[in-house]
Enzyme design. Structure first.
Site, PDB file in Angstrom:
ATOM      1  N   GLY A 133       0.812  -1.215   0.000  1.00 20.28           N
ATOM      2  CA  GLY A 133       0.000   0.000   0.000  1.00 20.28           C
ATOM      3  C   GLY A 133       0.840   1.257   0.000  1.00 20.28           C
ATOM      4  N   GLU A 134       1.919   1.265   0.786  1.00 17.47           N
ATOM      5  CA  GLU A 134       2.800   2.413   0.851  1.00 17.47           C
ATOM      6  C   GLU A 134       3.591   2.566  -0.460  1.00 17.47           C
ATOM      7  OE1 GLU A 134       1.072   1.459   4.221  1.00 17.47           O
ATOM      8  OE2 GLU A 134       2.599   0.083   3.451  1.00 17.47           O
ATOM      9  N   TYR A 135       3.916   1.435  -1.091  1.00 21.32           N
ATOM     10  CA  TYR A 135       4.588   1.494  -2.396  1.00 21.32           C
ATOM     11  C   TYR A 135       3.687   2.200  -3.415  1.00 21.32           C
ATOM     12  CZ  TYR A 135       6.186  -0.058  -6.996  1.00 21.32           C
ATOM     13  OH  TYR A 135       6.581  -0.089  -8.310  1.00 21.32           O
TER      14      TYR A 135
ATOM     15  N   GLY B 273       3.631   5.861  -2.734  1.00 17.61           N
ATOM     16  CA  GLY B 273       4.831   6.596  -3.100  1.00 17.61           C
ATOM     17  C   GLY B 273       5.169   6.556  -4.570  1.00 17.61           C
TER      18      GLY B 273
END
Length: 411
Positions: free
Chosen positions: A59-61, A64
């Protein structure tokens, strides 16, 4: 506090190693971390200029990625190191084209931090949202390396803002600038005297907006939909699948098609889901030579195509918030201008409440609530279209974080 933290980290490392033979996900992480330094040694040269991007998980990938992509283009002569803590991020994005090397982040010990930064020596480090590791960040600060945190979201009950959270709090000061998702996060940072902060919003809005520029065509979904109203249930868990199957079985509507994309695509759960349905269904893995138009339910037992599938939806249900698991990404369907239904456990997801306030997203807890709102969205086309437009407008209003971050970096 730092002393206690370091002891706990070593204990956690030992616990993960002990549990790993009995848990495939944990085992992947343990083995992957054992290979990190060797991978870096064989990939990087001392003369290489590098950037380091760190994400907790998938999710953070995705959050970003719009920033990473721009930096990949601008720093085309640099080598990019992309690290994950979670196997669910690493395993899916280990071949990411935006990075030269994708690795597991080693356990956060002082020794590992020094070894890692000796090998990578990044010109710029970007952490996404959270996953604050004090030893790594303190070493970054000690070496006076540039680092920023993007799409950060803080809550007042987190350790950073408690008397016992000094070690984590100090780690935040390794970032020369923090870009937050909202004003409340900025206020919390300022309460601990961290003042180099900007409210840029969430980069996920930029990420999902870029999906509109891609080719989202899937011929087999188009054939299955057959010009009928389509409800797409994405990243579902058993508690949400129960609501869906009960609804579908009790309402054999021949003018409505359903696509269900479970979060867990292991065969036992997929088989159970299909068995619970009393209507004609077809699996993605068995779609060849099947009469897709004759099926009312299409079950997606694969990964990587859900975002494109949302482009065919007239209504979406997003899983995760009915049980103890976190709410999955509501912005992915919202960008296509469709109304969304979610569970009621969404307090840690501020975008969900904002979309409820904007009247594009509907939170339910029980079967009857689910049935009522889905009936209304299916039967009232004006209500459905207006709700979807509310979501589209919400996305457009909130994009722009990437521009602010790149402007700060002078790119």
């Amino acid at each position: 506090m730092a002393f206690i933290y370091n002891i706990l980290i070593k204990l956690a490392d030992g616990a993960l190693r002990a549990i790993s033979p009995f848990n495939s996900k944990i085992k992947s992480g343990v083995i992957g971390r054992q290979n990190t330094f060797q991978t870096l040694k064989t990939t990087l040269q001392k003369t290489d200029k590098t950037l380091w991007f760190h994400c907790a998980s998938l999710g953070e990938y995705e959050q970003g990625l719009p920033v990473f992509t721009k930096l990949r283009t601008h720093y085309h002569k640099h080598k990019i190191v992309l690290s994950f803590f979670s196997p669910s991020g690493y395993e899916i994005r280990k071949n990411s084209p935006i990075a030269d090397v994708v690795i597991y982040l080693p356990i956060d010990t002082k020794k590992n931090a020094k070894t890692f930064l000796d090998l990578v020596n990044p010109e710029l480090t970007i952490f996404v949202k959270y996953d604050i590791w004090p030893n790594f960040l303190n070493e970054v600060k000690k070496r006076k390396l540039r680092a920023i945190l993007i799409s950060a979201a803080f809550r007042k009950n987190q350790s950073y803002f408690k008397f016992y959270g000094r070690n984590l709090r100090n780690a935040l000061f390794a970032f020369e600038h923090i870009f937050t998702q909202n004003e409340s996060s900025k206020t919390l940072l300022e309460s601990i005297q961290y003042n180099s902060v900007s409210v840029s919003g969430d980069t996920r809005f930029d990420r999902v907006t870029s999906q509109l520029e891609l080719d989202n065509n899937l011929d087999f979904i188009e054939t299955f939909k057959d010009y009928k109203l389509c409800v797409v249930a994405g990243s579902t868990w058993p508690e949400g699948e129960k609501l869906l199957t009960n609804y579908i079985n009790s309402r054999p509507l021949d003018y409505v098609k359903f696509i269900i994309a479970p979060h867990n695509i292991k065969a036992p759960q997929i088989n159970q889901l299909q068995q619970n349905l009393k209507v004609n269904s077809v699996l993605f893995s068995e779609k060849e030579n099947k009469n897709l138009k004759a099926a009312q339910v299409f079950i997606v037992n694969t990964i990587g195509i859900l975002t494109k599938i949302y482009s065919y939806a007239d209504i979406a249900y997003v899983g995760g918030a009915l049980g103890t698991t976190g709410l999955h990404n509501t912005l992915e369907p919202a960008v296509f201008g469709i109304p969304i239904i979610i569970g009621n456990n969404h307090e840690k997801f501020p975008e969900a409440q904002a979309m409820i306030n904007a009247k594009g997203l509907f939170s339910i807890e029980k079967q009857q609530e689910f049935n009522t709102i889905l009936d209304k969205l299916i039967e009232d086309s004006d209500f459905r279209e207006q709700s979807g437009q509310n979501n589209s407008s919400f996305i457009k209003k909130n994009k722009g974080a990437v521009i602010q971050i790149l402007d700060y970096l002078r790119i």
